[in-house]
Structure formats: C-alpha cells, structure tokens
Design an enzyme around this catalytic site. Structure first.
Site, PDB file in Angstrom:
ATOM      1  N   PHE A 126      39.092  35.677  34.909  1.00  0.00           N
ATOM      2  CA  PHE A 126      38.874  37.086  34.570  1.00  0.00           C
ATOM      3  C   PHE A 126      37.395  37.470  34.668  1.00  0.00           C
ATOM      4  CE2 PHE A 126      42.821  37.555  31.556  1.00  0.00           C
ATOM      5  CZ  PHE A 126      43.656  37.439  32.647  1.00  0.00           C
ATOM      6  N   THR A 189      42.505  31.321  31.734  1.00  0.00           N
ATOM      7  CA  THR A 189      41.952  31.667  30.426  1.00  0.00           C
ATOM      8  C   THR A 189      42.686  30.834  29.396  1.00  0.00           C
ATOM      9  OG1 THR A 189      41.364  33.921  31.075  1.00  0.00           O
ATOM     10  CG2 THR A 189      41.636  33.498  28.713  1.00  0.00           C
ATOM     11  N   LYS A 228      52.923  41.115  33.444  1.00  0.00           N
ATOM     12  CA  LYS A 228      52.903  40.123  34.527  1.00  0.00           C
ATOM     13  C   LYS A 228      53.030  38.726  33.938  1.00  0.00           C
ATOM     14  CE  LYS A 228      50.413  38.923  38.765  1.00  0.00           C
ATOM     15  NZ  LYS A 228      49.336  39.358  39.690  1.00  0.00           N
ATOM     16  N   ASN A 257      52.677  35.443  38.581  1.00  0.00           N
ATOM     17  CA  ASN A 257      51.284  35.079  38.809  1.00  0.00           C
ATOM     18  C   ASN A 257      51.203  33.785  39.623  1.00  0.00           C
ATOM     19  OD1 ASN A 257      48.408  34.985  38.398  1.00  0.00           O
ATOM     20  ND2 ASN A 257      48.694  36.081  36.477  1.00  0.00           N
TER      21      ASN A 257
END
Length: 349
Positions: A126, A189, A228, A257
């Site tokens: 991210f 993450t 998602k 994803n």
C-alpha cells in the site's frame, strides 16, 4: 454467457517491441516510465485511435458502464494517471489502494517479473501519497468512464482500529467516486487478511454500511461499496464471508486479489519471494473462487472477476462464472492495450 473464439493472447507487434525495451529495466522504474509516457496527449490520442473498440454498454450497480472491462486497482495508486489510462478504452478504472496517511510501502525491490509464466510477484505494501492527494487528483479528471476508488488501512493502524481508517477514507472519497472498493485482501500488509473473517469482518462491514447510509443522505447520492477478497479463502471461509456480505447488504464482491500460493511457479527463481502472485498462473484458482462466491451469493451482490485474464476468452469465462464486470492488471503488462480491446469484443453479447 458463452465466450467468442478468442483463445490466445492478442499478438501486438508494436507493443511487443516496446515491452522488450521496458523489460530490460527494473520493473518498478519501467512501470513509472510507462505511466509518464501515457500522460502525453499525443500518445493518448494515438492509443485511442489504434485500440478503439465498439461500444458495449451495460448497467451494473445502477451505473452505466460503456463496456464490461476495467482496470484493477494498483496500477495507479494515487489517481495521477486516470485520463492517461482511460485512453486505453476501459469501461471503468479503479485507483488506489489509498490509505488515510501517506506511506512508503515495503522496501525495494518489491516487484518481480516471472516472464515465462506471464506473472508478477509484488509486495508493495500500500505505498501511496495518502487519500488527500488522491482526492485532489480525482477532482481534476476528464475521463468520462466509471471511477472506482480502492481504500485500505495504514500499516501502523491496528486491526482493532482498522474500521476507523476505512470509514475515514470512505468519507473522504465518497462524493468523487462512482463506487468504492474496500481492500481487505492484500497479502502485503501484516494481518490484513484477518479482516476477511469473523467478528472483525462483521464489525468492519457494519461500520462501512452505516457510514455509506449516512453519506448517501448527506450527498443525496448512493455510492455502491465493493469488498475485494483473496483467492486463497477456503470454502468454509467463503461461507462466513458471503453470509456477512448478504447480511450487511454489501453491493459487490471483487474476486480476487493476488495469491500467496506458489505451486504453479514453484520452480521459478523468484518463487520464494514474499508477496502476492498475479498473472496467468492465478487464473484457475481465481476462476474457481469466483464460481464459489457466485454460488453462495447469487444475485444478492454484483460480482467483479479479476485474476489471470490474458485474452478475451478468459474475460468471457469470468462472465460465464457469474461476474458482471472483469478487471485486468498483469495481463495488461504482458499483452498491452490490445488485450483491452480483445476482452471488450469478447464480452460484447
């Protein structure tokens, strides 16, 4: 829906020559250079003319899409290149993932090409300039298609407080988005995928739905929310997830994803690199999970299929499995703009 006769990735000699040069560069630098080139109006005009496809309008989520093919989040994380990417013919573009505060993401190198597999592994984490930067860019866009904004949490935000990051971003982007995607499925993450399950999922979806309802009243405009998910979820995990989606009246699910799995590329030099695998090797798993979600949700939420699309037939297969829209990312890196046209033509009934 039966797909048409496209079965091989489009053969675009011009793009193949350009790709050969770009693939000699560091992947992340090549990515940035390509987007900078696309920003030139003359290049955009040439691309729009060369790769034009017939209109194939469809209505999904109460929105009018000029075709079913979109760009997945991740290619333009900050909304810096919306108009440039729009020249490629997409019916919708999804920007992000964006977080409340800017963050650098993971250390480089963090993007790896598995060229013989037509795949990528990334562990960006991210990296983005923050939601305020994205909002400034989105307000300037001229792209007339549907715009989705993909939101996430900052890496330093605990899972217990994650809902605050998501609702904050939803509040900031709501008036500028045609739909908003909640990304709880990146493998890059720490702990993020725990938000796909159990009480954490319920709490997050309840918070988002409450915020969406309040904002719809405030702006007199309903903006759909999509979630998602990862393609690595088991049938049991999907049972719980889909039940939560239905209970909270979430508008759409994006499946899915990147994958943490490596079975399809286990002999490659980069197979042990941490991150999410995308591209052609992901297709069987992505299609299987798309079908599984479709069987559980039916018509109670729209489905957007992502993962392993390398030709028009792949996009048509996503529709046959229950998707209403299809998104591209890694296939675009390997096949170029001709892939967008190929997919539009193949999904035009």
């Amino acid at each position: 829906m039966e797909s048409k006769s496209f079965s091989q990735p489009p053969n675009d000699l011009l793009y193949s020559l350009g790709r050969a040069i770009l693939f000699e560069m560091d992947p992340e630098k090549a990515h940035d250079l390509t987007l900078q080139m696309l920003s030139k109006p003359a290049v955009q005009a040439r691309l729009a003319a060369r790769y034009a496809a017939a209109a194939a309008p469809t209505e999904v989520l109460g929105l009018n899409f000029r075709n079913r093919i979109g760009l997945a989040a991740g290619l333009d994380k900050n909304g810096d290149y919306i108009d440039a990417l729009g020249a490629l013919g997409f019916g919708h573009i999804e920007v992000g993932t964006v977080t409340p505060r800017p963050q650098p993401g993971n250390d480089q190198p963090r993007l790896f090409r598995l060229t013989q597999h037509r795949a990528l592994i990334n562990r960006f984490g991210f990296n983005n300039k923050g939601v305020d930067h994205l909002v400034r860019k989105v307000r300037l866009r001229r792209y007339p298609g549907i715009l989705g904004i993909n939101i996430g949490k900052n890496a330093v935000t605990s899972l217990q407080e994650a809902h605050n990051d998501y609702t904050y971003c939803l509040e900031r982007v709501y008036r500028y988005a045609d739909y908003v995607t909640v990304n709880i499925s990146s493998p890059n993450t720490s702990g993020l995928r725990d938000l796909q399950h159990g009480e954490r999922l319920d709490h997050l979806l309840e918070s988002l739905k409450s915020t969406q309802s309040r904002l719809a009243t405030e702006y007199e405009r309903y903006v759909p929310v999509a979630v998602k998910i990862a393609p690595d979820m088991s049938d049991e995990e999907l049972d719980g997830f889909c039940n939560a989606v239905i209970a909270n009246e979430i508008d759409a699910v994006i499946t899915g994803n990147t994958t943490s799995g490596r079975d399809t590329v286990r002999h490659h030099l980069y197979a042990r690199e941490a991150g999410g695998l995308s591209g052609a090797p992901l297709k069987p798993l992505a299609d299987d999970r798309l079908q599984a979600v479709s069987e559980r949700i039916g018509s109670k939420a729209a489905l957007i299929g992502v993962g392993g699309v390398s030709c028009g037939q792949d996009a048509g297969r996503k529709l046959a499995l229950g998707a209403s829209l299809v998104q591209l990312y890694t296939g675009l890196i390997y096949q170029g703009p001709a892939l967008v046209r190929d997919c539009i033509e193949c999904t035009n009934p």
